[in-house]
Scaffold this motif. Structure first.
Motif, short mmCIF file in Angstrom:
data_model
loop_
_atom_site.label_atom_id
_atom_site.label_comp_id
_atom_site.label_asym_id
_atom_site.label_seq_id
_atom_site.Cartn_x
_atom_site.Cartn_y
_atom_site.Cartn_z
N VAL A 1 -13.47 30.34 -76.41
CA VAL A 1 -13.88 29.29 -77.35
C VAL A 1 -15.16 28.62 -76.86
O VAL A 1 -16.08 28.37 -77.65
CB VAL A 1 -12.75 28.25 -77.52
CG1 VAL A 1 -13.26 27.00 -78.24
CG2 VAL A 1 -11.60 28.85 -78.31
N ALA A 2 -15.24 28.34 -75.57
CA ALA A 2 -16.46 27.73 -75.03
C ALA A 2 -17.66 28.65 -75.23
O ALA A 2 -18.77 28.18 -75.53
CB ALA A 2 -16.27 27.42 -73.54
N CYS A 3 -17.45 29.95 -75.08
CA CYS A 3 -18.53 30.92 -75.29
C CYS A 3 -18.97 30.93 -76.75
O CYS A 3 -20.18 30.96 -77.05
CB CYS A 3 -18.06 32.30 -74.86
SG CYS A 3 -19.31 33.60 -74.95
N LEU A 4 -18.03 30.86 -77.67
CA LEU A 4 -18.37 30.82 -79.10
C LEU A 4 -19.16 29.58 -79.43
O LEU A 4 -20.13 29.62 -80.20
CB LEU A 4 -17.09 30.87 -79.94
CG LEU A 4 -16.21 32.13 -79.80
CD1 LEU A 4 -14.94 31.98 -80.63
CD2 LEU A 4 -16.98 33.38 -80.23
N ILE A 5 -18.76 28.45 -78.85
CA ILE A 5 -19.49 27.20 -79.08
C ILE A 5 -20.91 27.29 -78.53
O ILE A 5 -21.88 26.89 -79.18
CB ILE A 5 -18.73 26.03 -78.42
CG1 ILE A 5 -17.42 25.77 -79.18
CG2 ILE A 5 -19.59 24.77 -78.39
CD1 ILE A 5 -16.50 24.77 -78.49
N GLU A 6 -21.03 27.85 -77.33
CA GLU A 6 -22.36 28.00 -76.71
C GLU A 6 -23.30 28.82 -77.58
O GLU A 6 -24.50 28.54 -77.65
CB GLU A 6 -22.21 28.66 -75.34
CG GLU A 6 -23.53 28.88 -74.61
CD GLU A 6 -23.34 29.61 -73.29
OE1 GLU A 6 -24.37 30.00 -72.67
OE2 GLU A 6 -22.18 29.81 -72.87
N HIS A 7 -22.74 29.81 -78.28
CA HIS A 7 -23.57 30.70 -79.10
C HIS A 7 -23.66 30.26 -80.56
O HIS A 7 -24.25 30.98 -81.37
CB HIS A 7 -23.03 32.13 -79.01
CG HIS A 7 -23.34 32.81 -77.70
ND1 HIS A 7 -24.43 33.63 -77.54
CD2 HIS A 7 -22.70 32.77 -76.50
CE1 HIS A 7 -24.45 34.07 -76.29
NE2 HIS A 7 -23.42 33.57 -75.64
N GLY A 8 -23.10 29.10 -80.88
CA GLY A 8 -23.25 28.54 -82.21
C GLY A 8 -22.55 29.29 -83.33
O GLY A 8 -23.04 29.31 -84.47
N VAL A 9 -21.41 29.90 -83.03
CA VAL A 9 -20.65 30.61 -84.06
C VAL A 9 -20.18 29.61 -85.13
O VAL A 9 -19.69 28.53 -84.80
CB VAL A 9 -19.46 31.36 -83.44
CG1 VAL A 9 -18.58 31.98 -84.51
CG2 VAL A 9 -19.97 32.43 -82.49
N GLU A 10 -20.32 29.98 -86.41
CA GLU A 10 -20.04 29.06 -87.50
C GLU A 10 -18.60 29.09 -88.00
O GLU A 10 -18.13 28.13 -88.61
CB GLU A 10 -20.96 29.37 -88.70
CG GLU A 10 -22.44 29.19 -88.41
CD GLU A 10 -23.27 29.53 -89.62
OE1 GLU A 10 -22.97 29.02 -90.72
OE2 GLU A 10 -24.23 30.31 -89.48
N LEU A 11 -17.89 30.20 -87.79
CA LEU A 11 -16.55 30.34 -88.32
C LEU A 11 -15.66 31.05 -87.30
O LEU A 11 -16.01 32.12 -86.80
CB LEU A 11 -16.57 31.14 -89.63
CG LEU A 11 -15.21 31.45 -90.28
CD1 LEU A 11 -14.48 30.18 -90.66
CD2 LEU A 11 -15.40 32.34 -91.51
N SER B 1 -22.39 38.76 -74.41
CA SER B 1 -23.36 39.81 -74.70
C SER B 1 -23.26 40.27 -76.15
O SER B 1 -24.27 40.51 -76.82
CB SER B 1 -23.15 41.00 -73.76
OG SER B 1 -23.35 40.64 -72.42
N TRP B 2 -22.02 40.39 -76.66
CA TRP B 2 -21.82 40.77 -78.06
C TRP B 2 -22.46 39.74 -78.98
O TRP B 2 -23.15 40.09 -79.94
CB TRP B 2 -20.33 40.89 -78.36
CG TRP B 2 -19.69 42.15 -77.90
CD1 TRP B 2 -20.15 43.01 -76.94
CD2 TRP B 2 -18.45 42.69 -78.36
NE1 TRP B 2 -19.27 44.05 -76.77
CE2 TRP B 2 -18.22 43.89 -77.63
CE3 TRP B 2 -17.51 42.28 -79.29
CZ2 TRP B 2 -17.09 44.67 -77.83
CZ3 TRP B 2 -16.38 43.06 -79.50
CH2 TRP B 2 -16.17 44.24 -78.77
N LEU B 3 -22.22 38.46 -78.68
CA LEU B 3 -22.75 37.40 -79.54
C LEU B 3 -24.28 37.36 -79.50
O LEU B 3 -24.93 37.12 -80.52
CB LEU B 3 -22.17 36.05 -79.10
CG LEU B 3 -20.66 35.90 -79.31
CD1 LEU B 3 -20.15 34.64 -78.62
CD2 LEU B 3 -20.32 35.87 -80.79
N THR B 4 -24.84 37.63 -78.34
CA THR B 4 -26.31 37.70 -78.24
C THR B 4 -26.84 38.85 -79.08
O THR B 4 -27.85 38.70 -79.79
CB THR B 4 -26.72 37.89 -76.77
OG1 THR B 4 -26.29 36.75 -76.01
CG2 THR B 4 -28.22 38.04 -76.64
N ARG B 5 -26.17 39.99 -79.04
CA ARG B 5 -26.59 41.15 -79.83
C ARG B 5 -26.50 40.86 -81.33
O ARG B 5 -27.41 41.19 -82.10
CB ARG B 5 -25.73 42.35 -79.47
CG ARG B 5 -26.04 43.61 -80.27
CD ARG B 5 -25.12 44.74 -79.87
NE ARG B 5 -25.22 45.87 -80.77
CZ ARG B 5 -24.42 46.92 -80.77
NH1 ARG B 5 -23.44 46.98 -79.87
NH2 ARG B 5 -24.57 47.90 -81.62
#
Length: 299
Positions: free
Chosen positions: A81-91, A50-54
């Protein structure tokens, strides 16, 4: 490597336990610097999503970073980590423990990985694991801290690594940030001053304590997590309990007591203010220091 030309300042607002959240991250990126937060600040992997979506919905021009505890005691590590990958985090910034287990999946997804290091032995291990950059924890860093002199540490690391170096510890204003660049660092970490911003998750009492404190009020203890940690002495003296034994454990980091972490840069905290105001002031200080250096060079 994150393109420095995209940034208003070569600065990362450090990821701080129970302090950094979406609001501070968004404010930092909108101010032209890299915002960040630890994934464990979200109470669950679902909340992390939810944070990453926001944050993504804020349509930021500047990338942000997520901090992951790589230590085996972090039961959420792989799911986060899987959640970060799903949301396309760059760093992603890896802290505590060997970063190897998270490097490969993040690289496959096109994500860069920086690792916290506090010694040359840590540097060698991190580089062997394939990280893209290093965050040098030096003496005076708030929260989990290092012991090395920043001048010596940056120069020693630069002699063996030509990739991105981030200097953490004691950066209290734009002049110190410029000095870090001259020293050979690509980016600086600034954490303590941002705790006292209105966008942080810190409480008013904590913010006020930072405003009133100087570096003489900072002490190092392993009581919080089992690792050397810089906190305000007034907070530590108010906490009951024995010194932590047995090294780091993720559960100690998530202790319900809100630790008042602080670095030596607390001497530069003079008021509670907004993150954009702090970034603007730091940018003015940085440019003034840069011009002073150029004037000295042409004398």
């Amino acid at each position: 490597m994150i393109a420095l030309t995209e940034l208003a300042l070569p600065l990362i607002v450090a990821p701080m336990t129970k302090v950094s959240g979406p609001e501070l991250t968004i404010a930092a990126c909108r101010g032209g610097v890299i915002g960040s937060f630890p994934t464990h600040n979200a109470h669950s992997t679902e909340e992390l999503g939810s944070w990453l979506t926001r944050i993504s919905a804020a349509d930021l021009r500047i990338p942000f970073a997520a901090n992951v505890i790589a230590h085996r005691s972090n039961g959420r590590r792989d799911e986060d980590v899987a959640c970060l990958i799903e949301h396309g985090v760059e760093l992603v910034i890896a802290s505590v423990g060997a970063p190897g287990p998270i490097v490969e999946p993040l690289h496959r997804a096109g994500c860069q990985v920086y690792a916290d290091v506090a010694s040359l032995r840590h540097v060698d291990r991190a580089l062997e694991s394939g990280v893209d950059g290093l965050v040098l924890l030096t003496a005076g860093a708030g929260g989990q801290t290092g012991w090395a002199n920043p001048f010596s540490f940056v120069r020693a690391v630069r002699a063996r690594f030509d990739g991105p170096i981030v200097l953490a510890g004691g950066i209290s204003d734009g002049a110190a940030l410029w000095a870090a660049r001259v020293l050979g660092a690509d980016l600086g970490y600034m954490g303590t001053k941002f705790i006292a911003t209105t966008e942080s998750l810190a409480g008013d009492e904590y913010r006020s304590a930072l405003v009133d404190a100087t570096m003489d009020d900072v002490t190092t203890s392993a009581k919080l997590t089992g690792l050397p940690t810089n906190v305000l002495r007034s907070w530590l003296e108010s906490v009951d309990g024995e010194q932590a034994n047995g090294g780091f454990d993720q559960q100690r980091l998530l202790d319900p007591r809100d630790a008042w972490s602080a670095g030596h840069s607390v001497s530069g905290v003079t008021e509670t203010r907004t993150a954009p105001d702090l970034i603007a002031q730091t940018r003015q200080e940085y440019e003034h220091a840069r011009k002073q250096t150029l004037a000295i060079a042409t004398d």
